[in-house]
Design an enzyme around this catalytic site. Structure first.
Site, PDB file in Angstrom:
ATOM      1  N   HIS A   1      82.802  10.901  18.493  1.00  0.00           N
ATOM      2  CA  HIS A   1      83.203  11.886  19.494  1.00  0.00           C
ATOM      3  C   HIS A   1      83.985  11.252  20.643  1.00  0.00           C
ATOM      4  O   HIS A   1      84.800  11.908  21.285  1.00  0.00           O
ATOM      5  CB  HIS A   1      81.990  12.650  20.022  1.00  0.00           C
ATOM      6  CG  HIS A   1      81.513  13.704  19.078  1.00  0.00           C
ATOM      7  ND1 HIS A   1      80.952  14.880  19.483  1.00  0.00           N
ATOM      8  CD2 HIS A   1      81.541  13.763  17.730  1.00  0.00           C
ATOM      9  CE1 HIS A   1      80.648  15.614  18.414  1.00  0.00           C
ATOM     10  NE2 HIS A   1      80.987  14.949  17.351  1.00  0.00           N
TER      11      HIS A   1
ATOM     12  N   HIS B   1      79.188  11.732   7.716  1.00  0.00           N
ATOM     13  CA  HIS B   1      78.010  12.557   7.414  1.00  0.00           C
ATOM     14  C   HIS B   1      77.119  11.944   6.336  1.00  0.00           C
ATOM     15  O   HIS B   1      76.308  12.634   5.740  1.00  0.00           O
ATOM     16  CB  HIS B   1      78.456  13.980   7.060  1.00  0.00           C
ATOM     17  CG  HIS B   1      78.996  14.709   8.251  1.00  0.00           C
ATOM     18  ND1 HIS B   1      79.559  15.952   8.201  1.00  0.00           N
ATOM     19  CD2 HIS B   1      79.033  14.348   9.571  1.00  0.00           C
ATOM     20  CE1 HIS B   1      79.938  16.334   9.418  1.00  0.00           C
ATOM     21  NE2 HIS B   1      79.637  15.364  10.267  1.00  0.00           N
TER      22      HIS B   1
HETATM   23  C1  HEM Z   1      85.121  18.776  10.018  1.00  0.00           C
HETATM   24  C2  HEM Z   1      84.763  17.811  10.819  1.00  0.00           C
HETATM   25  C3  HEM Z   1      83.371  17.674  11.356  1.00  0.00           C
HETATM   26  C4  HEM Z   1      82.489  18.630  11.738  1.00  0.00           C
HETATM   27  C5  HEM Z   1      82.678  20.138  11.733  1.00  0.00           C
HETATM   28  C6  HEM Z   1      81.286  17.941  12.175  1.00  0.00           C
HETATM   29  C7  HEM Z   1      80.157  18.565  12.654  1.00  0.00           C
HETATM   30  C8  HEM Z   1      78.971  17.951  12.956  1.00  0.00           C
HETATM   31  C9  HEM Z   1      77.777  18.602  13.425  1.00  0.00           C
HETATM   32  C10 HEM Z   1      77.626  20.097  13.658  1.00  0.00           C
HETATM   33  C11 HEM Z   1      76.833  17.648  13.601  1.00  0.00           C
HETATM   34  C12 HEM Z   1      75.414  17.837  14.090  1.00  0.00           C
HETATM   35  C13 HEM Z   1      75.225  17.456  15.547  1.00  0.00           C
HETATM   36  C14 HEM Z   1      73.786  17.576  15.942  1.00  0.00           C
HETATM   37  O1  HEM Z   1      73.254  18.695  15.850  1.00  0.00           O
HETATM   38  O2  HEM Z   1      73.186  16.570  16.334  1.00  0.00           O
HETATM   39  C15 HEM Z   1      77.417  16.394  13.243  1.00  0.00           C
HETATM   40  C16 HEM Z   1      76.759  15.194  13.255  1.00  0.00           C
HETATM   41  C17 HEM Z   1      77.318  13.994  12.949  1.00  0.00           C
HETATM   42  N1  HEM Z   1      78.661  13.762  12.688  1.00  0.00           N
HETATM   43 FE1  HEM Z   1      80.046  15.180  12.318  1.00  0.00          FE
HETATM   44  N2  HEM Z   1      81.467  16.592  12.040  1.00  0.00           N
HETATM   45  C18 HEM Z   1      82.726  16.379  11.552  1.00  0.00           C
HETATM   46  C19 HEM Z   1      83.313  15.155  11.299  1.00  0.00           C
HETATM   47  C20 HEM Z   1      82.715  13.937  11.503  1.00  0.00           C
HETATM   48  C21 HEM Z   1      83.376  12.655  11.379  1.00  0.00           C
HETATM   49  C22 HEM Z   1      84.841  12.449  11.025  1.00  0.00           C
HETATM   50  C23 HEM Z   1      82.431  11.709  11.655  1.00  0.00           C
HETATM   51  C24 HEM Z   1      82.577  10.209  11.668  1.00  0.00           C
HETATM   52  C25 HEM Z   1      83.527   9.512  11.118  1.00  0.00           C
HETATM   53  C26 HEM Z   1      81.194  12.396  11.959  1.00  0.00           C
HETATM   54  C27 HEM Z   1      80.008  11.779  12.249  1.00  0.00           C
HETATM   55  C28 HEM Z   1      78.820  12.420  12.503  1.00  0.00           C
HETATM   56  C29 HEM Z   1      77.535  11.750  12.597  1.00  0.00           C
HETATM   57  C30 HEM Z   1      77.270  10.260  12.418  1.00  0.00           C
HETATM   58  C31 HEM Z   1      76.579  12.743  12.870  1.00  0.00           C
HETATM   59  C32 HEM Z   1      75.068  12.565  13.000  1.00  0.00           C
HETATM   60  C33 HEM Z   1      74.559  12.626  14.395  1.00  0.00           C
HETATM   61  C34 HEM Z   1      73.087  12.314  14.487  1.00  0.00           C
HETATM   62  O3  HEM Z   1      72.480  11.834  13.528  1.00  0.00           O
HETATM   63  O4  HEM Z   1      72.519  12.514  15.576  1.00  0.00           O
HETATM   64  N3  HEM Z   1      81.404  13.734  11.863  1.00  0.00           N
HETATM   65  N4  HEM Z   1      78.732  16.596  12.848  1.00  0.00           N
END
Ligand code: HEM
Ligand SMILES: *[C@@H]1O[C@H](CO)[C@@H](O)[C@H](O)[C@H]1NC(C)=O
Ligand SMILES: *[C@@H]1O[C@H](CO)[C@@H](O)[C@H](O)[C@H]1NC(C)=O
Ligand SMILES: *[C@@H]1O[C@H](CO)[C@@H](O)[C@H](O)[C@H]1NC(C)=O
Ligand SMILES: *[C@@H]1O[C@H](CO)[C@@H](O)[C@H](O)[C@H]1NC(C)=O
Length: 489
Positions: free
Chosen positions: A107, A313
């Site tokens: 982010h 993810h």
């Molecule tokens: C279409 C693109 C994406 C969408 C819509 C998206 C959406 C989300 C959402 C809704 C969460 C949950 C947040 C929470 O409730 O804690 C999340 C978590 C996460 N996202 Fe994405 N994301 C996207 C792309 C990415 C990319 C490109 C990365 C890294 C290269 C990424 C890495 C992460 C990680 C590591 C988490 C886990 C957070 C945790 O464990 O607390 N995301 N994402």
């Protein structure tokens, strides 16, 4: 003038109490997040901060003990703190902040925009996520906790590590120490900004009359918007790429700087509308939004997009294990959508659930956390690098489901599947509902080494590009303090 003044005075009092309480909760909370009153003071020029000394930092970096920094972060990553428990136990896994640190780094870096192939903006360098307005964007909910945890490492290393190097390095270490791709690499040298001024073109306006102004809303809708032809007219409008004043926000709203995870809702007359389903979100239309944001706004290829979302993810989870119906938060928006501290409602001192789910120390924390409102991990081992993300997406049939918070998401139709406890967002399923993306998903599901290599390259680019260093090798060329993690056994 007078009513404005009183309103901002009252807000300042509430805020300083909030900051104080948060600091009690989190030993180093205040290192990670600058209070809005201070930030607005910098932006208005009534307060002054010491500028970052880039030359001194670059020369000190030559002595940075990288293995010691790595060790500090990896230790922190698996030592769950009572004030913000690590995820894992609720998914039958070990406690780990790997996912949280990964999201923090993404982010921070994902604000990078490449306009007309020449004009670069955003990126993690500057660490403006600590500042207004980024620290109140809806997408950044609970990342103040991630920065608060890393405050411990910042305290230990002081001026020897900048916040923007710490955030990007911590995300990279999280991947490495969780068994991520062998080819991960990293370069240091990012400067920190003293305020959030450079983030304002990404979508927030009205700094001087912020409080009470509709422009200050963190979920401010875009001026030029449209609906997809098959989209339900009652569903949120989407943002055109071109906005007045060259605003550089993503496809949904200011507070959601990336992609709207629930995806567009089909209209009752659209093909694929199924009244018996609990929601009508369209992964096919969502794919158009993923490409619009990742390719047209951020400059990623389709291949890089698939690798980044799949790798991102693989670790961590979504947070929305709280049903607010019938509680004081269930009536309107549980969030304070006029900021500052987007995730906290005024006077509550904590996040939106504020103890609504869970009891005592577990109230609103750990398994009871609400960040995005979606719930569940993507894989069976959210603390360990693995290949579930693509495999399960192809192997399973996914059906519409609701999180306890009420968000629209997806679960395996086969409730006895080994993946039954995992979830997908509409924007994840987009990758198998678009021909070009789906071909790449199939390739990665059958060639793990290719996926690892592509992800490591895209992650490097993600962590290193920014307005100040728009090409991914710029930092290496300018500062030359890099690691391939050769010291990790
Ligand atoms: C279409 C693109 C994406 C969408 C819509 C998206 C959406 C989300 C959402 C809704 C969460 C949950 C947040 C929470 O409730 O804690 C999340 C978590 C996460 N996202 Fe994405 N994301 C996207 C792309 C990415 C990319 C490109 C990365 C890294 C290269 C990424 C890495 C992460 C990680 C590591 C988490 C886990 C957070 C945790 O464990 O607390 N995301 N994402
Ligand atoms: C990009 O190009 C368009 C069309 O030439 C122009 O209107 C716009 O101002 C440019 N944006 C930036 C940020 O240079
Ligand atoms: C920062 O690095 C210098 C050497 O370059 C060292 O003398 C100093 O103790 C370090 N400070 C911290 C807080 O580790
Ligand atoms: C906004 O985008 C939609 C969909 O691509 C398009 O039909 C519409 O003409 C655009 N509006 C403006 C003002 O650019
Ligand atoms: C939340 O609780 C209400 C009242 O108990 C219930 O009707 C509703 O279905 C629940 N929502 C979800 C998404 O579980």
């Amino acid at each position: 003038m007078a009513p404005m003044f009183l309103a901002s005075l009252a807000a300042t009092v509430v805020l300083s109490v909030t900051a104080q309480m948060r600091n009690d909760d989190f030993p180093f909370y205040d290192l990670g997040t600058i209070p809005a009153w201070k930030d607005l003071g910098y932006l208005r020029g009534t307060k002054h901060a010491k500028p970052f000394d880039k030359e001194a930092y670059h020369s000190d970096l030559k002595h940075l003990d990288i293995p010691r920094l790595y060790e500090s972060i990896t230790k922190l990553m698996v030592s769950s703190k009572a004030f913000w428990p690590a995820d894992g136990p609720q998914d039958g896994d070990i406690p780990s902040y790997a996912g949280l640190f990964g999201r923090l780094a993404w982010h921070c870096s994902g604000t990078f925009r490449l306009v007309n192939d020449t004009h670069a903006a955003g990126g993690c360098e500057g660490a403006r996520q600590r500042h207004w307005p980024e620290n109140e964007w809806r997408d950044n909910t609970n990342l103040d906790k991630a920065r608060g945890l890393l405050g411990q490492v910042k305290q230990e290393f002081g001026a020897n590590i900048s916040w923007s190097d710490l955030i990007t390095f911590a995300g990279t270490v999280a991947l490495k120490a969780s068994g991520g791709p062998k080819t991960l690499r990293f370069c240091f040298g990012r400067s920190d900004d003293v305020d959030g001024a450079k983030s304002i073109p990404l979508g927030v306006e009205g700094v001087h009359q912020c409080r009470g102004s509709r422009f200050c809303k963190s979920n401010f809708e875009c001026p030029t918007a449209f609906h997809w032809p098959e989209q339900n007219e009652k569903d949120h409008a989407r943002c055109n790429l071109t906005q007045p004043d060259n605003r550089l926000q993503a496809s949904h709203s200011v507070g959601l700087i990336y992609v709207y995870p629930e995806g567009p809702e089909l209209s009752p007359t659209a093909k694929g509308y199924k009244p018996e389903q609990v929601h009508q979100r369209s992964p096919r239309l969502s794919a158009l939004e993923v490409r619009d944001t990742f390719h047209r706004r951020m400059g990623w290829t389709d291949r890089e997009t698939v690798a980044l979302i799949g790798g991102g993810h693989t670790l961590g989870r979504t947070h929305g294990n709280c049903n607010l119906t019938g509680t004081q938060w269930g009536k309107g928006t549980p969030y304070n959508d006029v900021g500052p501290y987007f995730e906290a409602s005024p006077g509550t001192l904590r996040g939106p659930t504020d103890g609504t789910c869970g009891h005592g120390a577990a109230a609103g924390r750990g398994a009871n956390t609400v960040s995005s409102g979606f719930e569940g991990p993507w894989t069976r081992t959210p603390s360990r690098w693995n290949y579930d993300f693509f495999h399960a997406m192809l192997a399973e049939e996914w059906e519409p489901a609701k999180s306890p918070f009420g968000n629209d998401q997806w679960r395996t139709k086969d409730r006895k599947s080994k993946y039954a406890k995992t979830m997908r967002l509409t924007a994840d399923l987009a990758l198998v509902h678009d021909e070009t993306y789906a071909a790449i998903v199939k390739e990665y599901a059958s060639d793990y080494a290719k996926f690892d290599a592509d992800f490591a390259d895209a992650w490097y680019k993600l962590m290193h590009r920014s307005q100040a260093h728009p090409k991914e090798e710029d930092l290496r060329k300018e500062v030359g303090v890099c690691t391939n993690f050769e010291f990790v056994k």
